[in-house]
Motif scaffolding. Structure first.
Motif, PDB file in Angstrom:
ATOM      1  N   PRO A 525       0.821  -1.214   0.000  1.00  0.00           N
ATOM      2  CA  PRO A 525       0.000   0.000   0.000  1.00  0.00           C
ATOM      3  C   PRO A 525       0.854   1.261   0.000  1.00  0.00           C
ATOM      4  CG  PRO A 525      -0.041  -1.063   2.143  1.00  0.00           C
ATOM      5  CD  PRO A 525       0.652  -2.005   1.228  1.00  0.00           C
ATOM      6  N   LEU A 526       2.043   1.172   0.606  1.00  0.00           N
ATOM      7  CA  LEU A 526       3.022   2.251   0.603  1.00  0.00           C
ATOM      8  C   LEU A 526       4.388   1.640   0.354  1.00  0.00           C
ATOM      9  CD1 LEU A 526       1.795   4.293   3.712  1.00  0.00           C
ATOM     10  CD2 LEU A 526       1.474   4.910   1.302  1.00  0.00           C
ATOM     11  N   GLU A 527       5.356   2.469  -0.003  1.00  0.00           N
ATOM     12  CA  GLU A 527       6.691   1.967  -0.308  1.00  0.00           C
ATOM     13  C   GLU A 527       7.332   1.289   0.899  1.00  0.00           C
ATOM     14  OE1 GLU A 527      10.016   1.040  -2.501  1.00  0.00           O
ATOM     15  OE2 GLU A 527       8.087   1.833  -3.192  1.00  0.00           O
ATOM     16  N   ASN A 528       6.980   1.744   2.100  1.00  0.00           N
ATOM     17  CA  ASN A 528       7.625   1.234   3.313  1.00  0.00           C
ATOM     18  C   ASN A 528       6.826   0.124   3.989  1.00  0.00           C
ATOM     19  OD1 ASN A 528       5.602   3.133   4.032  1.00  0.00           O
ATOM     20  ND2 ASN A 528       6.473   3.285   6.091  1.00  0.00           N
ATOM     21  N   GLY A 529       5.849  -0.477   3.302  1.00  0.00           N
ATOM     22  CA  GLY A 529       5.053  -1.514   3.937  1.00  0.00           C
ATOM     23  C   GLY A 529       4.560  -2.551   2.952  1.00  0.00           C
ATOM     24  N   SER A 530       4.180  -3.707   3.482  1.00  0.00           N
ATOM     25  CA  SER A 530       3.629  -4.768   2.637  1.00  0.00           C
ATOM     26  C   SER A 530       2.611  -5.575   3.429  1.00  0.00           C
ATOM     27  CB  SER A 530       4.743  -5.695   2.129  1.00  0.00           C
ATOM     28  OG  SER A 530       5.322  -6.430   3.200  1.00  0.00           O
ATOM     29  N   ILE A 531       1.653  -6.145   2.694  1.00  0.00           N
ATOM     30  CA  ILE A 531       0.666  -7.076   3.237  1.00  0.00           C
ATOM     31  C   ILE A 531       0.737  -8.320   2.359  1.00  0.00           C
ATOM     32  CG2 ILE A 531      -1.769  -7.479   3.755  1.00  0.00           C
ATOM     33  CD1 ILE A 531      -2.095  -4.406   3.862  1.00  0.00           C
ATOM     34  N   TYR A 532       0.768  -9.480   2.977  1.00  0.00           N
ATOM     35  CA  TYR A 532       0.966 -10.680   2.166  1.00  0.00           C
ATOM     36  C   TYR A 532       0.086 -11.832   2.643  1.00  0.00           C
ATOM     37  CZ  TYR A 532       3.903 -12.452   6.012  1.00  0.00           C
ATOM     38  OH  TYR A 532       4.368 -12.882   7.234  1.00  0.00           O
ATOM     39  N   LEU A 533      -0.169 -12.741   1.712  1.00  0.00           N
ATOM     40  CA  LEU A 533      -0.829 -14.016   1.983  1.00  0.00           C
ATOM     41  C   LEU A 533       0.034 -15.090   1.344  1.00  0.00           C
ATOM     42  CD1 LEU A 533      -3.292 -15.652   3.022  1.00  0.00           C
ATOM     43  CD2 LEU A 533      -4.320 -15.309   0.758  1.00  0.00           C
ATOM     44  N   ALA A 534       0.409 -16.110   2.119  1.00  0.00           N
ATOM     45  CA  ALA A 534       1.353 -17.110   1.622  1.00  0.00           C
ATOM     46  C   ALA A 534       0.893 -18.512   1.983  1.00  0.00           C
ATOM     47  CB  ALA A 534       2.746 -16.853   2.190  1.00  0.00           C
ATOM     48  N   TYR A 535       1.286 -19.457   1.133  1.00  0.00           N
ATOM     49  CA  TYR A 535       1.025 -20.873   1.370  1.00  0.00           C
ATOM     50  C   TYR A 535       2.304 -21.638   1.063  1.00  0.00           C
ATOM     51  CZ  TYR A 535      -0.825 -25.602   0.990  1.00  0.00           C
ATOM     52  OH  TYR A 535      -1.039 -26.948   1.160  1.00  0.00           O
ATOM     53  N   ALA A 536       2.597 -22.652   1.879  1.00  0.00           N
ATOM     54  CA  ALA A 536       3.796 -23.463   1.655  1.00  0.00           C
ATOM     55  C   ALA A 536       3.569 -24.853   2.211  1.00  0.00           C
ATOM     56  CB  ALA A 536       5.015 -22.817   2.318  1.00  0.00           C
ATOM     57  N   ASN A 537       4.367 -25.799   1.731  1.00  0.00           N
ATOM     58  CA  ASN A 537       4.296 -27.150   2.276  1.00  0.00           C
ATOM     59  C   ASN A 537       5.699 -27.690   2.494  1.00  0.00           C
ATOM     60  OD1 ASN A 537       5.213 -27.909  -0.306  1.00  0.00           O
ATOM     61  ND2 ASN A 537       3.996 -29.778  -0.285  1.00  0.00           N
ATOM     62  N   SER A 538       5.796 -28.809   3.172  1.00  0.00           N
ATOM     63  CA  SER A 538       7.052 -29.541   3.329  1.00  0.00           C
ATOM     64  C   SER A 538       6.702 -31.001   3.559  1.00  0.00           C
ATOM     65  CB  SER A 538       7.877 -29.000   4.501  1.00  0.00           C
ATOM     66  OG  SER A 538       7.238 -29.272   5.733  1.00  0.00           O
ATOM     67  N   GLN A 539       7.681 -31.888   3.334  1.00  0.00           N
ATOM     68  CA  GLN A 539       7.465 -33.316   3.508  1.00  0.00           C
ATOM     69  C   GLN A 539       8.595 -33.915   4.336  1.00  0.00           C
ATOM     70  OE1 GLN A 539       5.670 -35.505   0.091  1.00  0.00           O
ATOM     71  NE2 GLN A 539       6.289 -33.712  -1.102  1.00  0.00           N
ATOM     72  N   THR A 540       8.221 -34.843   5.206  1.00  0.00           N
ATOM     73  CA  THR A 540       9.178 -35.513   6.089  1.00  0.00           C
ATOM     74  C   THR A 540       9.091 -37.011   5.850  1.00  0.00           C
ATOM     75  OG1 THR A 540       8.840 -33.778   7.751  1.00  0.00           O
ATOM     76  CG2 THR A 540       9.931 -35.800   8.472  1.00  0.00           C
ATOM     77  N   PRO A 541       9.983 -37.565   5.043  1.00  0.00           N
ATOM     78  CA  PRO A 541       9.930 -39.007   4.761  1.00  0.00           C
ATOM     79  C   PRO A 541      10.518 -39.813   5.914  1.00  0.00           C
ATOM     80  CG  PRO A 541      11.758 -38.009   3.596  1.00  0.00           C
ATOM     81  CD  PRO A 541      11.015 -36.882   4.258  1.00  0.00           C
ATOM     82  N   PRO A 542      10.257 -41.107   5.962  1.00  0.00           N
ATOM     83  CA  PRO A 542      10.829 -41.963   7.015  1.00  0.00           C
ATOM     84  C   PRO A 542      12.353 -41.873   7.043  1.00  0.00           C
ATOM     85  CG  PRO A 542       9.137 -43.144   5.799  1.00  0.00           C
ATOM     86  CD  PRO A 542       9.366 -41.866   5.062  1.00  0.00           C
ATOM     87  N   GLY A 543      12.898 -41.796   8.260  1.00  0.00           N
ATOM     88  CA  GLY A 543      14.343 -41.778   8.435  1.00  0.00           C
ATOM     89  C   GLY A 543      14.998 -40.455   8.151  1.00  0.00           C
ATOM     90  N   SER A 544      14.230 -39.389   7.941  1.00  0.00           N
ATOM     91  CA  SER A 544      14.845 -38.124   7.552  1.00  0.00           C
ATOM     92  C   SER A 544      15.545 -37.428   8.707  1.00  0.00           C
ATOM     93  CB  SER A 544      13.794 -37.185   6.961  1.00  0.00           C
ATOM     94  OG  SER A 544      12.838 -36.818   7.947  1.00  0.00           O
ATOM     95  N   GLY A 545      15.201 -37.788   9.958  1.00  0.00           N
ATOM     96  CA  GLY A 545      15.811 -37.113  11.091  1.00  0.00           C
ATOM     97  C   GLY A 545      17.233 -37.557  11.367  1.00  0.00           C
ATOM     98  N   ASN A 546      17.444 -38.882  11.421  1.00  0.00           N
ATOM     99  CA  ASN A 546      18.776 -39.403  11.754  1.00  0.00           C
ATOM    100  C   ASN A 546      19.195 -40.545  10.841  1.00  0.00           C
ATOM    101  OD1 ASN A 546      17.029 -41.342  12.626  1.00  0.00           O
ATOM    102  ND2 ASN A 546      17.632 -41.258  14.779  1.00  0.00           N
ATOM    103  N   PHE A 547      18.558 -40.649   9.663  1.00  0.00           N
ATOM    104  CA  PHE A 547      18.905 -41.644   8.653  1.00  0.00           C
ATOM    105  C   PHE A 547      18.742 -43.064   9.181  1.00  0.00           C
ATOM    106  CE2 PHE A 547      22.155 -38.211   8.846  1.00  0.00           C
ATOM    107  CZ  PHE A 547      21.507 -37.342   8.001  1.00  0.00           C
TER     108      PHE A 547
END
Length: 768
Positions: A525-547
């Protein structure tokens, strides 16, 4: 049209001189003397001084826009804040952001290194150095860090697998074309001493060398026999600085030699309740008093030795004013060798507290981690149909390994060889003896050797529709393969009384393709500000933490299961106020993680229907209120919920989980400083509300031991005096009110680690 130059060669200085001359020429034109000769539009040249606490851009090349216009929650903790606070470790640095809490391990053991939860999800495996995943049970030091970047929200497109609630990116110090030396000498309570040095030297017109050093030693405030000792060496050299082609070669070696702390029993702490089957003993313990907070229940033979090495080679080349290609290669290895004495169940055999005891366990950890990675990244700017695009694309190749060897203390017969029991005597509850004889656990031959190899492609683009609207999107496609080889002890059913085992090898593997993405719409709305809407995903397969894959049907690491998927939606706004000196951000979000393993009590099988939901709001501000008043503050509120989450035990049957452990609904942090001439005064506080430990639905938590960590406030203060341009004296006071609080609690509630009591550190800072 806006063209942002990323070139570093000397012609940029000429451009700067020309830009500086424009206002002068425009002024002459207004006088009429050169109006016919010069027809330039009016030009405003502004210069914003650097704000010590506030960053305008991330060091991560995957983020194509300034922080103000990036549609996600990002907090940058700069070295100036850490210096004022006297922060030495990553965990101390992360106190500057709300929504992060620390953990301990299960039973008598402790989790080594940086172990924390962010926005309701475990995040210690999502720590990065310069954008490359960092492995190992290491307590990371900040001596070689330019800043710490905390990115919140599902971030699979940024970093790949397992990014349910975000990640921590540590930015290394690198050489610059200056001759500077900065050093600190510190001494504090508990006989603590700190020494750091940051030496940068220009070697030629385009080359420089930098050396960062660290040495820390001393006891731990409020604890007997617990001490920490470490040193670090981080040399780096750079060629081609301020030119179109730049090469950085940098490394780091850290050695730690510590006495690990297994904590203290929780008797008489708020929420303590003994659940011993012997009602008489339970009643005695429930009426007992607290143990001394400095009691040490370990052994003089306990130790923790950690070595972590890292070598990086980074090359950057500017193809033109707006296009840069980067390549980063990294090799890293860490070794953790630890023997720790932990504590568990208490006993009160008589009415005399002098006879009361606490059981001890003895743990050996021998773990090695290794990583080999290569990243190639291209950033550029181009136009499609008259619309500007900011693009970042690249490829990542990575191999990660972890080997853990197991040990035991009980009498066992393994493959026909008898291993005698190691003595682990109980400790006197109120007067433990550090000199009790306890043998070192023996290795059983059991081990887990895991490896994950990853190949990934990613692309991020910001499309500027006009001066007010832009679309931000990113995608990462990766192929991974996880292999787990190991050997475990399998009991011989015919001889259970003699603990006979066979060392049985096993091998499991899993591979799959993962696609993660994000999208955001930004309105300015102004040069010094922003308004946003965002969507994201991620996936955690088996063994991803410590192999480490598992054949258990109830384990999330079973290779036959689908990856867990996290979906994240966020609505936020960001503003640069007070002549762009103060940044204010506000965001509301919902994060859902699904495909968790749950138990169907009717079909009596495990299936993937469990889900975790986190709803939250976060407010932060960082920067300057005036030219002399700095501030960094944040507050976060979140509600966590487990849905369709159940497990089965042969002893307790089916239990339904209702909440998320170690996820306080309110956290807040504040740090501020004010400079009066040569004197700087500062201080801060942090608040953490109750953290649930017991989250089983349908059971009164009041009947359970230590169902939660009580809320707490902690306040700190700082005063500094600049003697001259080369010498600054600073004193830091921690926990001003000497608040006694539980910093972390183990999963069973049997033991706790208290936060540091009132303490102090005096530091001399030298700069040349």
């Amino acid at each position: 049209m806006s063209i942002r130059s990323r070139k570093h060669h000397k012609s940029s200085h000429l451009a700067a001189l020309i830009a500086a001359a424009v206002p002068v020429m425009a002024f002459a034109a207004q006088d009429g003397s050169t109006q016919n000769e010069l027809s330039l539009p009016a030009t405003n040249v502004t210069s914003t001084a650097e704000v010590p606490y506030k960053a305008t851009r991330s060091a991560n090349s995957k983020l194509t826009q300034p922080l103000l216009d990036t549609p996600k929650t990002i907090q940058v903790i700069k070295k100036e804040v850490l210096r004022e606070q006297g922060a030495n470790s990553l965990m101390e640095a992360l106190r500057n952001t709300p929504g992060i809490t620390m953990q301990l391990g299960e039973n008598g053991n402790t989790s080594a290194g940086d172990t924390f939860t962010m926005r309701g999800f475990s995040t210690q495996n999502a720590t990065f150095v310069d954008g490359v995943r960092d492995l190992g049970a290491v307590s990371r030091d900040v001596f070689n860090l330019e800043q710490v970047e905390v990115v919140k929200g599902a971030a699979g497109s940024d970093i790949g697998r397992g990014a349910s609630s975000g990640y921590i990116n540590l930015i290394s110090k690198l050489p610059t074309l200056t001759d500077e030396t900065f050093g600190t000498l510190g001494y504090g309570t508990a006989d603590k001493s700190n020494l750091t040095a940051d030496i940068n030297r220009q070697l030629g017109d385009t080359s420089a060398f930098r050396l960062n050093l660290m040495r820390r030693d001393g006891d731990v405030d409020g604890r007997d026999y617990v001490d920490n000792s470490s040193y670090g060496v981080a040399p780096s050299i750079a060629f081609g600085l301020d030119t179109a082609s730049r090469l950085y070669v940098y490394s780091q070696h850290v050695h730690q030699d510590n006495t690990p702390d297994g904590g203290i029993p929780t008797i008489d702490m708020e929420g303590f309740k003994s659940n011993l089957a012997n009602a008489t003993q339970a009643a005695r313990l429930n009426s007992g008093g607290k143990v001394d907070s400095d009691n040490y229940y370990g052994s003089k033979g306990d130790y923790e030795r950690i070595d972590a090495d890292m070598l990086s080679i980074k090359f950057e080349h500017d193809l033109n004013d707006v296009t840069t290609i980067r390549n980063l290669s990294r090799w890293g290895v860490s070794d953790n060798d630890r023997v720790l004495t932990g504590i568990n169940a208490m006993a009160a055999p008589t009415a005399n507290p002098d006879s009361w005891t606490v059981a001890r366990t003895r743990q050996l950890l021998d773990q090695q981690n290794e990583i080999l990675a290569n990243q190639t990244n291209l950033t550029t700017e181009f136009f499609t149909f008259g619309l500007r695009n900011d693009l970042s694309a690249g490829m990542e190749l990575m191999s990660e390994k972890q080997r853990t060897e197991s040990a035991a203390t009980a009498l066992q017969v393994i493959d026909g060889v008898t291993y005698a029991a190691v003595a682990v005597p109980n400790a006197n509850l109120y007067d433990p003896n550090v000199h009790d004889v306890m043998g070192k656990p023996y290795k059983t031959g059991a081990f887990v050797d895991g490896k994950t190899e990853t190949a990934a492609l990613y692309v991020f683009d910001t499309l500027h529709l006009n001066e007010q609207w832009s679309v931000n999107a990113g995608m990462r496609y990766e192929h991974y393969k996880t292999e787990t080889d190991g050997a475990s002890l399998v009991a011989i059913a015919a001889t259970p009384a003699t603990n006979d085992y066979l060392l049985t090898p096993s091998s499991l593997d899993a591979s799959d393709n993962l696609l993660s993405w994000n999208a955001g719409l930004v309105f300015k709305p102004l040069e010094n500000g922003s308004i946003y809407l965002a969507y994201a995903n991620s996936q955690t397969p088996p063994g991803s933490g410590n192999f480490s894959l598992s054949s258990s049907e109830s384990s999330a690491d079973n290779p036959g299961l689908d990856p867990q998927e996290t979906k994240h939606v966020e609505l936020g706004t960001k503003w640069d106020l007070l002549d762009e000196r103060l940044n204010v951000t506000l965001a509301a979000y919902r994060t859902e993680n699904e495909n968790q393993v749950s138990y169907d009590s009717i079909a009596q099988v495990y299936f993937q229907e469990g889900k975790t939901r986190v709803d939250g709001v976060e407010l932060a501000l960082v920067g300057q209120l005036t030219n002399f008043w700095q501030v960094s503050a944040g507050v976060a509120h979140m509600e966590t919920k487990q849905m369709d989450q159940a497990s089965f035990s042969a002893t307790s049957g089916v239990s339904q989980t209702s909440g998320v452990r170690w996820s306080p609904d309110l956290t807040a942090t504040l740090w501020t400083s004010y400079t009066l001439g040569d004197v700087t005064l500062g201080g801060g506080a942090r608040y953490v509300s109750d953290q649930d430990r017991y989250v089983v639905a349908g059971v009164d938590s009041g009947t359970q031991n230590m169902p939660e960590i009580p809320s707490y406030w902690v306040a700190d203060a700082m005063a500094a005096y600049r003697v001259n341009k080369n010498l600054n004296l600073r004193v830091n006071l921690y926990n001003l009110t000497d608040e006694e609080y539980i910093e972390s609690l183990n999963n069973s509630g049997a033991r706790a680690r208290l936060g540091a009591p009132r303490s102090a550190m005096f530091t001399t800072e030298l700069s040349f």
